[in-house]
Write an enzyme that holds these catalytic residues in place. Sequence first.
Site, PDB file in Angstrom:
ATOM      1  N   ASP A 204       9.015  19.965 -11.007  1.00  0.00           N
ATOM      2  CA  ASP A 204      10.482  19.940 -11.098  1.00  0.00           C
ATOM      3  C   ASP A 204      10.952  19.256 -12.392  1.00  0.00           C
ATOM      4  O   ASP A 204      10.687  18.076 -12.613  1.00  0.00           O
ATOM      5  CB  ASP A 204      10.976  19.169  -9.860  1.00  0.00           C
ATOM      6  CG  ASP A 204      12.482  18.952  -9.817  1.00  0.00           C
ATOM      7  OD1 ASP A 204      13.202  19.522 -10.646  1.00  0.00           O
ATOM      8  OD2 ASP A 204      12.918  18.206  -8.911  1.00  0.00           O
ATOM      9  N   HIS A 377      16.174  14.024  -7.896  1.00  0.00           N
ATOM     10  CA  HIS A 377      15.071  14.528  -8.705  1.00  0.00           C
ATOM     11  C   HIS A 377      14.343  13.408  -9.458  1.00  0.00           C
ATOM     12  O   HIS A 377      14.951  12.419  -9.853  1.00  0.00           O
ATOM     13  CB  HIS A 377      15.586  15.566  -9.701  1.00  0.00           C
ATOM     14  CG  HIS A 377      16.256  16.730  -9.034  1.00  0.00           C
ATOM     15  ND1 HIS A 377      15.561  17.839  -8.623  1.00  0.00           N
ATOM     16  CD2 HIS A 377      17.541  16.922  -8.664  1.00  0.00           C
ATOM     17  CE1 HIS A 377      16.397  18.686  -8.044  1.00  0.00           C
ATOM     18  NE2 HIS A 377      17.610  18.154  -8.053  1.00  0.00           N
TER      19      HIS A 377
END
Lengths: 561, 561
Positions: A204, A377
């Site tokens: 990610d 994130h």
Amino acid sequence: MSAHVTIPPALAPDTLRIIPLGGLGDVGRNMTCFEINGEILLVDCGVFFPDDDHPGVDLILPGLDHLDDRLDDIVGMVLTHGHEDHVGAVPYLLRRRSDIPIWGSRLTLALVEGKLREHRIRNTDLQEVAEGDRAKVSEHFDLEFLAVNHSIPDALAVCLRTAGGTVLHTGDFKMDQLPLDGRITDLRGFARLGEEGVDLFMADSTNAEVPGFTTPEKDLVPALERVFERAENKLIVACFASHVHRVQQVLDLAVKHDRKVVYVGRSMVRNMSVARDLGFLKVPGDTLIELKDIDNYRDDQVVVISTGSQGEPLSALSRIANREHPVIEVGDHDTVLLASSLIPGNENAVYRVINGLSRLGATVVHKGNALVHVSGHASAGELLYCYNVIRPRNAMPIHGEIRHLIANAKLAQATGIPAESTLVVEDGAVVDLADGRATVVGAVDASYIFVDGSTVGDITTSELTDRKILGEEGFISVVAAVDLHSQSLVSGPDIHARGFSENDEAFAQVRKQIASELTKALTDGVDDTHRLQQVVRRTIGRWVSNTYRRRPMIVPVVIVT
Amino acid sequence: MSAHVTIPPALAPDTLRIIPLGGLGDVGRNMTCFEINGEILLVDCGVFFPDDDHPGVDLILPGLDHLDDRLDDIVGMVLTHGHEDHVGAVPYLLRRRSDIPIWGSRLTLALVEGKLREHRIRNTDLQEVAEGDRAKVSEHFDLEFLAVNHSIPDALAVCLRTAGGTVLHTGDFKMDQLPLDGRITDLRGFARLGEEGVDLFMADSTNAEVPGFTTPEKDLVPALERVFERAENKLIVACFASHVHRVQQVLDLAVKHDRKVVYVGRSMVRNMSVARDLGFLKVPGDTLIELKDIDNYRDDQVVVISTGSQGEPLSALSRIANREHPVIEVGDHDTVLLASSLIPGNENAVYRVINGLSRLGATVVHKGNALVHVSGHASAGELLYCYNVIRPRNAMPIHGEIRHLIANAKLAQATGIPAESTLVVEDGAVVDLADGRATVVGAVDASYIFVDGSTVGDITTSELTDRKILGEEGFISVVAAVDLHSQSLVSGPDIHARGFSENDEAFAQVRKQIASELTKALTDGVDDTHRLQQVVRRTIGRWVSNTYRRRPMIVPVVIVT
């Protein structure tokens, strides 16, 4: 995004082919296609929310068309978590083949099931898995699922063991070391896979540009606590309808401060009910009340948890800010908390809501003036931990705009992965993995597919270009009927303008000009509709440009009687 | 913004009336109207840059129409500094009366002069003033100008001494204590005015929500220095074309690192030439080169200073990012620095440019990943200093959205100004000041005036609503010719769609339906164009809604022959 296609070579035996069909080049529509020995496995199938480049478009899908001829070769699809940008396009794929086996965690599948019911899709094949599970989904794909921490519970990373190599795909993740639910990202599992040997690590990239470490969710407690302490009267909290942990924090504070909780907004009500039923949200006894009962309580006895944190115009919060909500009003001494991110592109909408609430007298607390949101994130520091503990042979950053992918690749290289083994590619790239080497071998079409009303894929960029012209310049239509025998104008020209000056008198002069140019063309013997329409277009186009310095769309219609 | 009007009472003698005509409720189109004993004095006359709510609009002007009947009563206009949101609408006011005396500093007037030349406005009356000057502009207005520090040099605050009271208007300002040019905000002057007695303090609210103090411009040096040190090859720096101090920093570093400087972008070339001529920009000897000579130098011998820091699609930087610039290309090992703010609403455009440059291989440094920009506005801490040193009787926050105005008012109250003396009002409010009391007495129309192509004020919100519908949904026009005698369709219906599915076959079915409904109406004796058009609209509207779940604009045209 790019329709630039370079036909890849036929896939060699025991080689793993990886094609990102979305999410590499955008934050959204995440989807990756893996293929080996004739079998296809998909990871995620999400939507991208249109921005001002895509006026009127409802949703943008990943490059599903690429799979059209291969639907029967799909042996399964893994969903890493339940966010729309990872599962929102599932119904559109399942319309093409409903019984694709779908592997996902309990919460993820529960959220997807609701979505499939809404789309009336039946004959589905949902396979629940949990962290630690291994699944041999087919002859050539052997999967292992690992816990990851994200802004929705029950998220998974997936490891694919194939004859072409071992791939670790993180899904969306961060590495909060003291998460609310105690379920940390399985770094020990990452380390074990590293020992075993990871040929390709797909991580990610969303926060790869952000230095350091993402602030833990628990660090929000002081600021949230302060909001509750200072709220004298009504308190409204807006956040994402899937952010179970954020809602849990608000619920816990509500109990502590003797406030009842009411959910407002369809997705909030639905998701929190699912989360509670599955045990992901703990709601003490009589904390929840229904919106219809809100008047039984004093303003300072309730907290409203609402959707609309991105300023969506039809959401509960926007309606409250515009004084258009049927039940909830805000005024002096009320408090509104936006416990949410501000997704780029939504600034104007969000500030419009904040201004509206402020104008009504409410105190508005948001990430711009208090620590009331943390990202879901992993930041650069966390990604470095991953690269170092896994030491993959190759890295291929996923989930992000090109600037994020590049930042992620630089982190990989900083930990010692050679530049030639760090693949920065965008949607549609074809990457083959064999013998520990990942190589770009071609590109397929993974263009945007637009969902527009009830149509999928009908609207193209050409219509969107027209919409942009119409939206900025408006249009002028000119209708005239002519008779070829008498070489004369029978009716019109009638001029209709929209999104342009609608003052009919303004057109008096050009109406005469068009009539005279048309008559001239007719007496010159022009008898072709298309050419007569060109005469009209040229005449009015020149007039508009000279008079207004504008370029509205012009639609000339000449009827020959 | 609001057209809500409450007619104010006639203005009493020796009472100062204050009407914000723009900038209170928006960040932009700043303008304030002061009136006493029949004389009007204006402060600033700026534009607001349209956002997605105003598709196709070029500029938005302040409520100039309010002045239409009073043009001859205007005794002067003060321009606080040369930014577009403070001077951009001057030509539009001067078109109505060109000889309004304009008071401003040297740089401000030089920038305005260029603008007036472009608009071909003559017979103007420009009066240069400097900090420390006092000017009795008319019988009833006695002005004093004070230095303030901002993101453009030579900015002024203005103090108005009138029979109704003394007002201090900051313009835009911050309080950098060690500015590059040594010209600090005149806090000593503010203190002196405080001693004398300030009845109303009008202070820039833009950063009132930001806690603490705005970082000094000089603190950018280390990050800018690092960019120059690490730049191996080409270096492009984008910033606002009016930010003389930022350009000065880049120039100084260029000299230090042996790079020549080339300006790119019309406004950059023009403004920096003005700034240099007036002595605001120091350019050592042979530092500057022309764009056409750039190829005489190695890539690492040049720094390009460019416009386009907000991602404007036609700017030099956007064209470079899209590989459409005629001279400048970027690639691997090149560096691009955006030494600029990111104005809300521009995020998508700016990130599009950053992604484009990244894709080409450039390293992009921006405020998201380095300290390469500081704001031009005073933060909360600085505003508190002002309130405490001035101790005004009343405060009326200016320059900001309502959330900024409210935050500023809260600061005023925190220093002890009573709530009833803190006026949070938006554009059009009418405030009377007399005997040390400021009171809201009414409201006038200060709506947006749209500049659209060569028209001013022609486009209204109704056309903008149409543009939004057209931009999101497209349109369908249906043209049919009928004969009333034979009660039959003569030609058509022809269907033309734009921004909607343009597949003509899709309309085959509805074309038949329309024909049959029209024929039915005709045989039923309907002989009125309007009603026949309604039949067409209903038929196709229902079909589109059922088939596509969309609501394009529908333009039915029935010609009666």
